[in-house]
Write a protein that holds these residues in place. Structure first.
Motif, PDB file in Angstrom:
ATOM      1  N   HIS A 220       0.740  -1.130  -0.728  1.00  0.00           N
ATOM      2  CA  HIS A 220      -0.191   0.281  -0.219  1.00  0.00           C
ATOM      3  C   HIS A 220       0.786   1.116   0.313  1.00  0.00           C
ATOM      4  O   HIS A 220       0.911   1.904  -0.882  1.00  0.00           O
ATOM      5  CB  HIS A 220      -1.018   0.073   1.328  1.00  0.00           C
ATOM      6  N   SER A 221       2.599   1.406   0.648  1.00  0.00           N
ATOM      7  CA  SER A 221       2.681   2.616   1.355  1.00  0.00           C
ATOM      8  C   SER A 221       3.519   2.438  -0.392  1.00  0.00           C
ATOM      9  O   SER A 221       3.919   3.864  -0.985  1.00  0.00           O
ATOM     10  CB  SER A 221       3.865   2.287   1.918  1.00  0.00           C
TER      11      SER A 221
ATOM     12  N   HIS B 227      -0.366   2.856   6.819  1.00  0.00           N
ATOM     13  CA  HIS B 227      -0.667   1.660   6.000  1.00  0.00           C
ATOM     14  C   HIS B 227      -1.756   0.646   5.877  1.00  0.00           C
ATOM     15  O   HIS B 227      -1.829  -0.358   5.668  1.00  0.00           O
ATOM     16  CB  HIS B 227       0.975   2.092   5.207  1.00  0.00           C
TER      17      HIS B 227
ATOM     18  N   PHE C 240       1.038   3.836  -2.862  1.00  0.00           N
ATOM     19  CA  PHE C 240       0.684   5.130  -2.877  1.00  0.00           C
ATOM     20  C   PHE C 240       1.584   6.252  -3.373  1.00  0.00           C
ATOM     21  O   PHE C 240       1.035   7.310  -3.532  1.00  0.00           O
ATOM     22  CB  PHE C 240       0.622   5.207  -1.533  1.00  0.00           C
ATOM     23  N   HIS C 241       2.722   5.722  -3.661  1.00  0.00           N
ATOM     24  CA  HIS C 241       3.612   7.140  -3.801  1.00  0.00           C
ATOM     25  C   HIS C 241       4.085   6.688  -5.294  1.00  0.00           C
ATOM     26  O   HIS C 241       4.609   7.298  -6.137  1.00  0.00           O
ATOM     27  CB  HIS C 241       5.061   6.476  -2.934  1.00  0.00           C
TER      28      HIS C 241
END
Length: 261
Positions: free
Chosen positions: A20-21, A243, A24-25
């Motif tokens: 997820h992290s 996250h 996300f970026h």
């Protein structure tokens, strides 16, 4: 951008957090998970989670037969060796990949890391001074440059051409090593390693540098005993929890504090 990681059943919540992290970026990245013993129901949960967020995730079961004879402990599972098998399981036309351990969180765009030119090098990573010193104390001195293998930029073409995975696994079988797969890879890759700056693998088990040398981390690696799912006062734990609670594996903040000697 190709990002690959590995996990067994026990580490799936942390992989989901890392995924997820990273997404996300880096929403356009392609993610691959090397499945080292994930249950079918858990795999379905992961795939549903990725589909819901339009994350490009491919889960690849790996054949553990080739690494079953390698040393393992409660803290050192088959997933630790799976990273060495990445070139065999990723798309044949992929020339490079970014390997990231499941106990990391990404806090920035990874485009700059992905854009690094490897040239004739087979792998790029962040220097692990403590790991090298520990291996040398054990008697293994043939380590000119020593990287932490939790975050690596891999030349898939180079690994395949030089059969690096097999060489590293064989070295791990034939030698008494402290950090088995890490030291094996560092030894067989030797002068084909490219060092990158520490923000790409900001390890919590390393000593923090002096204030004038500190960098803003891009990838936080929860190495050693400082785990944000175990202790509430671990650096960057709020980012991990943010996250983690965006995944199907939501968790309450731990109540224990970490106390080193």
């Amino acid at each position: 951008m190709i990002v690959v990681s590995a996990s067994d059943e026990a580490f799936v919540p942390h992989f989901a957090t890392m995924l997820h992290s990273a997404w996300f970026h880096n929403p356009n990245a392609e993610f691959f998970l090397l499945d080292c013993g994930i249950e079918l129901k858990t795999r379905e949960v992961l795939e549903s989670f990725a589909d819901k967020l339009s994350i490009s995730l491919t889960i690849i079961p790996i054949d553990l037969a080739g690494i079953v004879d390698l040393p393992k402990t409660d803290h050192w599972s088959a997933a630790a060796y799976a990273r060495l098998l990445s070139p065999s399981y990723l798309p044949a036309d992929a020339e490079k990949a970014l390997y990231i351990d499941a106990d990391c969180v990404i806090v920035s765009d990874l485009s700059e890391l992905w854009a690094i030119e490897l040239g004739s090098c087979l792998v790029a990573g962040v220097r692990d001074v403590a790991g090298r010193k520990a291996e040398i104390r054990k008697g293994n001195s043939d380590l000119p440059d020593y990287i932490n293998t939790g975050v690596m930029l891999l030349s898939l073409t180079g690994w395949r051409d030089e059969n690096l995975s097999t060489k590293a696994l064989n070295y791990a079988r034939e030698n008494a090593l402290l950090h088995v797969e890490q030291s094996a890879l560092n030894t067989v890759a030797s002068d084909r390693i490219q060092l990158i700056s520490e923000e790409w693998n900001f390890s919590l088990s390393q000593e923090f540098p002096r204030t004038s040398q500190r960098v803003a981390p891009c990838i936080v690696h929860f190495t050693g005993p400082r785990k944000p799912w175990l202790y509430k006062d671990v650096a960057f734990s709020s980012i991990y929890n943010c996250h983690r609670n965006a995944t199907p594996y939501k968790t309450a903040c731990p109540t224990r504090r970490y106390r080193s000697r």
